[in-house]
Design a protein around this motif. Structure first.
Motif, mmCIF file in Angstrom:
data_model
loop_
_atom_site.group_PDB
_atom_site.id
_atom_site.type_symbol
_atom_site.label_atom_id
_atom_site.label_comp_id
_atom_site.label_asym_id
_atom_site.label_seq_id
_atom_site.Cartn_x
_atom_site.Cartn_y
_atom_site.Cartn_z
ATOM 1 N N UNK A 183 -24.001 19.127 7.480
ATOM 2 C CA UNK A 183 -24.717 19.776 8.634
ATOM 3 C C UNK A 183 -24.491 21.414 7.987
ATOM 4 N N UNK A 184 -23.379 21.886 8.486
ATOM 5 C CA UNK A 184 -22.958 23.439 8.493
ATOM 6 C C UNK A 184 -23.729 23.783 6.471
ATOM 7 N N UNK A 197 -33.668 38.396 3.659
ATOM 8 C CA UNK A 197 -32.411 39.202 4.475
ATOM 9 C C UNK A 197 -32.827 39.612 6.232
ATOM 10 N N UNK A 198 -33.386 40.171 5.734
ATOM 11 C CA UNK A 198 -34.224 40.376 7.404
ATOM 12 C C UNK A 198 -34.679 39.484 8.513
ATOM 13 N N UNK A 199 -34.546 38.097 7.990
ATOM 14 C CA UNK A 199 -34.383 37.027 9.054
ATOM 15 C C UNK A 199 -33.611 36.327 9.530
ATOM 16 N N UNK A 200 -32.456 36.466 8.897
ATOM 17 C CA UNK A 200 -31.137 35.777 9.101
ATOM 18 C C UNK A 200 -31.148 36.487 10.359
ATOM 19 N N UNK A 201 -30.378 35.102 11.366
ATOM 20 C CA UNK A 201 -29.919 35.043 12.308
ATOM 21 C C UNK A 201 -28.706 35.483 12.542
ATOM 22 N N UNK A 202 -28.142 36.043 13.489
ATOM 23 C CA UNK A 202 -27.269 36.543 13.844
ATOM 24 C C UNK A 202 -25.752 35.608 13.902
ATOM 25 N N UNK A 203 -24.851 36.377 13.480
ATOM 26 C CA UNK A 203 -23.802 34.938 13.628
ATOM 27 C C UNK A 203 -23.653 33.705 14.930
ATOM 28 N N UNK A 204 -23.814 34.846 16.749
ATOM 29 C CA UNK A 204 -24.302 33.919 16.968
ATOM 30 C C UNK A 204 -25.011 32.351 17.578
ATOM 31 N N UNK A 205 -26.371 33.364 16.672
ATOM 32 C CA UNK A 205 -27.564 33.119 16.870
ATOM 33 C C UNK A 205 -27.858 31.462 16.062
ATOM 34 N N UNK A 206 -27.150 31.455 14.714
ATOM 35 C CA UNK A 206 -26.071 30.319 14.060
ATOM 36 C C UNK A 206 -25.486 29.454 14.591
ATOM 37 N N UNK A 207 -24.312 29.935 15.032
ATOM 38 C CA UNK A 207 -23.750 28.971 15.720
ATOM 39 C C UNK A 207 -24.435 27.874 16.759
ATOM 40 N N UNK A 208 -25.732 28.441 17.467
ATOM 41 C CA UNK A 208 -26.197 28.034 18.834
ATOM 42 C C UNK A 208 -27.175 26.867 18.117
ATOM 43 N N UNK A 240 -27.136 19.642 15.815
ATOM 44 C CA UNK A 240 -25.684 18.672 15.676
ATOM 45 C C UNK A 240 -26.675 17.827 16.970
ATOM 46 N N UNK A 241 -26.143 18.486 17.890
ATOM 47 C CA UNK A 241 -27.102 17.978 19.585
ATOM 48 C C UNK A 241 -28.350 16.469 18.883
ATOM 49 N N UNK A 242 -28.999 17.263 18.063
ATOM 50 C CA UNK A 242 -30.417 16.528 17.781
ATOM 51 C C UNK A 242 -29.997 15.540 16.991
ATOM 52 N N UNK A 243 -29.040 15.975 15.620
ATOM 53 C CA UNK A 243 -28.678 14.415 15.503
ATOM 54 C C UNK A 243 -27.754 13.383 16.242
ATOM 55 N N UNK A 244 -26.858 14.036 16.630
ATOM 56 C CA UNK A 244 -26.275 13.055 17.994
ATOM 57 C C UNK A 244 -27.488 12.106 18.796
ATOM 58 N N UNK A 245 -27.972 12.787 19.329
ATOM 59 C CA UNK A 245 -29.541 12.024 19.396
ATOM 60 C C UNK A 245 -29.976 11.143 19.920
ATOM 61 N N UNK A 246 -30.522 11.031 18.152
ATOM 62 C CA UNK A 246 -31.107 10.382 17.311
ATOM 63 C C UNK A 246 -30.664 9.278 16.287
ATOM 64 N N UNK A 247 -28.920 9.399 16.802
ATOM 65 C CA UNK A 247 -28.317 8.689 15.385
ATOM 66 C C UNK A 247 -28.908 7.089 16.507
ATOM 67 N N UNK A 248 -28.829 6.222 14.832
ATOM 68 C CA UNK A 248 -29.593 4.788 15.974
ATOM 69 C C UNK A 248 -30.533 4.708 15.392
ATOM 70 N N UNK A 249 -31.657 5.658 15.469
ATOM 71 C CA UNK A 249 -32.418 5.440 15.119
ATOM 72 C C UNK A 249 -32.946 5.422 13.197
ATOM 73 N N UNK A 250 -33.871 4.786 12.495
ATOM 74 C CA UNK A 250 -34.484 4.535 11.392
ATOM 75 C C UNK A 250 -34.295 6.053 10.758
ATOM 76 N N UNK A 251 -33.991 5.719 9.295
ATOM 77 C CA UNK A 251 -34.317 7.080 8.802
ATOM 78 C C UNK A 251 -35.798 7.618 9.045
ATOM 79 N N UNK A 252 -36.962 6.888 8.906
ATOM 80 C CA UNK A 252 -38.372 7.108 8.842
ATOM 81 C C UNK A 252 -38.759 7.634 9.660
ATOM 82 N N UNK A 253 -38.283 7.479 11.146
ATOM 83 C CA UNK A 253 -38.468 7.705 12.764
ATOM 84 C C UNK A 253 -37.951 8.544 12.593
ATOM 85 N N UNK A 254 -36.763 8.907 12.524
ATOM 86 C CA UNK A 254 -35.820 10.479 12.662
ATOM 87 C C UNK A 254 -36.777 11.577 11.735
#
Length: 170
Positions: free
Chosen positions: A81-82, A94-105, A111-125
């Protein structure tokens, strides 16, 4: 402290004392990095300490290997993912790049979305992500994925239900 919690802590202490070195060596071999192996080894034992119910282990090394494999899969998925996220950021103006804090968030959110959607078929995701992240209409998603609008609706309902219950359990 309850007797069950005390017993669990003793069980994990014995597991740590007897198998920490073996688990660390096993992870170091898998990861080719002593620092990551040390971090993941500690993560495994911290997760075990957070448990509420006793472990009742018959084969300690088999148990630790199973836990370690699950943690490794999560670790590699996070790295993937990273990498994908950083590649997408590199292509943004370049002007649209988020700050390091925004990138981390943003990365933690993905990652949280991926965790929550874990187990669903790829087409549903994919259906859910097209609707939520790409802002596509149901008709556009149906065309893109070569499925009916009824199927798109069913997939969206399934993914939304998974999100609701996945977040409720967090």
């Amino acid at each position: 402290m309850s007797v069950a919690k005390f017993t669990l802590q003793q069980e994990i202490q014995a597991l740590y004392s007897n198998h920490h070195g073996w688990l660390y060596a096993w992870l170091r071999k898998k990861l080719s990095c002593s620092y990551r192996a040390a971090d993941l080894t500690q993560d495994i034992f911290v997760r075990l300490l957070c448990r509420e119910e006793p472990i009742l282990i018959q084969e300690p090394r088999a148990f630790l290997t199973t836990v370690a494999k699950r943690l490794l899969a999560n670790h590699w998925r996070r790295e993937q993912f990273e990498r994908i996220y950083l590649e997408a950021l590199a292509q943004a103006p370049q002007g649209l790049a988020p700050s390091p804090e925004e990138r981390a968030i943003l990365l933690e959110t993905l990652l949280e979305i991926d965790r929550v959607l874990e187990g669903l078929p790829p087409l549903v995701k994919r259906t859910f992500l097209h609707a939520q992240l790409d802002g596509m209409s149901q008709a556009e998603i149906a065309t893109e994925l070569s499925i009916s609008i009824t199927t798109v609706k069913r997939y969206l309902l399934r993914a939304c239900t998974q999100c609701y219950f996945g977040l409720a359990l967090s």
